[in-house]
Enzyme design. Structure first.
Site, PDB file in Angstrom:
ATOM      1  N   LYS A  64      49.220  59.402  26.361  1.00  0.00           N
ATOM      2  CA  LYS A  64      48.605  60.411  25.492  1.00  0.00           C
ATOM      3  C   LYS A  64      48.565  59.948  24.036  1.00  0.00           C
ATOM      4  O   LYS A  64      49.230  58.996  23.636  1.00  0.00           O
ATOM      5  CB  LYS A  64      49.328  61.749  25.647  1.00  0.00           C
ATOM      6  CG  LYS A  64      49.054  62.384  27.016  1.00  0.00           C
ATOM      7  CD  LYS A  64      49.623  63.787  27.156  1.00  0.00           C
ATOM      8  CE  LYS A  64      49.210  64.389  28.499  1.00  0.00           C
ATOM      9  NZ  LYS A  64      49.764  65.741  28.710  1.00  0.00           N
ATOM     10  N   ARG A  66      54.811  62.743  35.238  1.00  0.00           N
ATOM     11  CA  ARG A  66      53.420  62.574  35.699  1.00  0.00           C
ATOM     12  C   ARG A  66      52.839  61.387  34.942  1.00  0.00           C
ATOM     13  O   ARG A  66      52.742  61.413  33.712  1.00  0.00           O
ATOM     14  CB  ARG A  66      52.628  63.853  35.425  1.00  0.00           C
ATOM     15  CG  ARG A  66      51.156  63.823  35.830  1.00  0.00           C
ATOM     16  CD  ARG A  66      50.517  65.167  35.511  1.00  0.00           C
ATOM     17  NE  ARG A  66      49.109  65.211  35.884  1.00  0.00           N
ATOM     18  CZ  ARG A  66      48.100  64.873  35.099  1.00  0.00           C
ATOM     19  NH1 ARG A  66      48.341  64.432  33.860  1.00  0.00           N
ATOM     20  NH2 ARG A  66      46.851  64.962  35.521  1.00  0.00           N
TER      21      ARG A  66
END
Length: 397
Positions: free
Chosen positions: A339, A374
């Protein structure tokens, strides 16, 4: 000469000294200060708890002016060892007033070791003796990380097989990009993408655990009918109130994630007084809605929503203080893979160059006591995770 002993090495230190094995639990209760923050405690109760904590040898922090009870409710920070808390709980059990019994229940639950688990609708159980790694498979043309896009069915099945072989415990299938600023697709298009993908994976890997990344109840129902086991809802059931009905009816576990607004506008909603506390309280409240409908704790997983309505500093604080979510009695998932916060930390590198940053977040999840991560890169993260787990155990087994 002085050697410092960390908490994980306490047992070996006691053994090397020649202490009796039965003494380990006794000394473990004295080995570490554990901070807890009790929220919205009636002020008289806060003053009483503080005095009792001081009396047992611990400490507590209350707001300026709490002693005068000028405010009806305050937060209180407790600082004590397990030994201090056990004595404190005995004292609190004798105080049936000012809401102290509920505070005692919350504290005791946080202190009680729990074997967390996730029970699938078909009776299979995810246990978390080791960190569970969820592999990301996006059947979308526009996910923020190009490497996660798998448009062709044959390639999807092949990549899923590699993830499972590398140690993935869950495969997460998404049919809509939720990157900041992204436009939504309609539910029909989302189902067109994900339902055949899930059916193909269920056929190819009958024993795999599959989650559907959606905030739409209709998509969740169709995905479960096609073979999905877990619902991964970035809106914590707020985008579609019928999602709770789906959880109750199908008995599928659900991941509740914190977000404000929608992916299109969420980065305009980053105002928090205390991001860690606000995210934790929100997720606990969303979980409680399900508990009140009879959904058990082994059907609920919490996700702080890294990158969703948070800026870089807020994301880093949530990862640093992830332990705040682990006292509610539900498994915790950290989803920070590649991210933009990691790009910012690493000097503005693109998603393709954020693997090492992702691995660092997975290792932090272990230290925080989380149960699942994840990630896009299953093999690399599994190897790093299993290595750290072995170091903390002091054993390769």
């Amino acid at each position: 000469m002085l050697l410092r002993v960390n908490r994980e090495g306490l047992e070996a230190a006691l053994a090397s000294i020649g202490a009796h094995a039965d003494s380990l639990p006794i000394f473990a209760h004295k080995a570490e200060i554990i901070p807890f923050k009790l929220l919205s405690v009636r002020t008289p109760a806060a003053n009483i708890i503080k005095q009792e904590m001081l009396a047992v040898g611990g400490d507590a922090v209350t707001p300026v002016g709490a002693v005068t009870c000028a405010a009806k409710y305050v937060d209180i920070l407790l600082l004590g060892t397990l030994k201090h808390y056990k004595v404190l709980l005995k004292k609190m059990a004798q105080m049936p007033y000012f809401g102290i019994p509920q505070a005692a229940i919350d504290l005791e639950m946080a202190l009680t070791p729990q074997k967390l688990r996730t029970t699938l609708a078909d009776g299979r159980v995810l246990t978390y003796e080791k960190m569970c790694v969820m592999g990301i498979l996006n059947v979308t043309p526009d996910s923020f990380y190009e490497g996660s896009r798998v448009p062709a069915m044959e390639e999807l099945v092949e990549r899923a097989g590699r993830m499972l072989a590398a140690g993935a415990g869950v495969l997460d299938i998404g049919g809509e990009s939720t990157r900041p600023g992204s436009d939504s697709v309609d539910g029909e298009e989302e189902r067109r993408r994900v339902v055949p993908a899930i059916a193909a994976l269920r056929k190819a890997y009958p024993d795999a655990v599959i989650s559907i990344d959606t905030y739409r109840a209709d998509t969740a129902e169709a995905a479960i009918a096609a073979g999905a086991d877990i619902i991964n809802d970035i809106s914590a059931m707020e985008a579609d109130p019928r999602m709770a009905d789906v959880v109750v009816a199908t008995k599928a576990p659900i991941i509740l994630m914190h977000m404000r607004g929608t992916p299109k506008n969420m980065q305009q909603n980053c105002e928090y007084k205390d991001v860690v506390q606000e995210v934790a309280v929100y997720l606990a409240q969303r979980a409680q809605l399900l508990r009140e409908r009879g959904v058990s704790a082994d059907k609920i997983i919490l996700d702080p929503g890294i990158g969703f309505a948070k800026n870089v500093e807020q994301n880093l604080l949530l990862m640093r203080d992830l332990k705040a979510l682990t006292s509610f009695g539900y498994p915790v998932l950290l989803a920070a893979s590649r991210k933009s916060t990691l790009g910012a930390v690493l000097g503005g590198v693109p998603a393709e160059q954020r693997l090492e940053g992702t691995i660092a977040t997975s290792l932090q999840a272990i230290y925080a006591g989380a149960q699942m991560v994840r990630v896009h890169d299953v093999e690399e993260n599994v190897r790093a995770i299993r290595t750290l787990e072995a170091i903390l155990r002091g054993s390769a087994e």
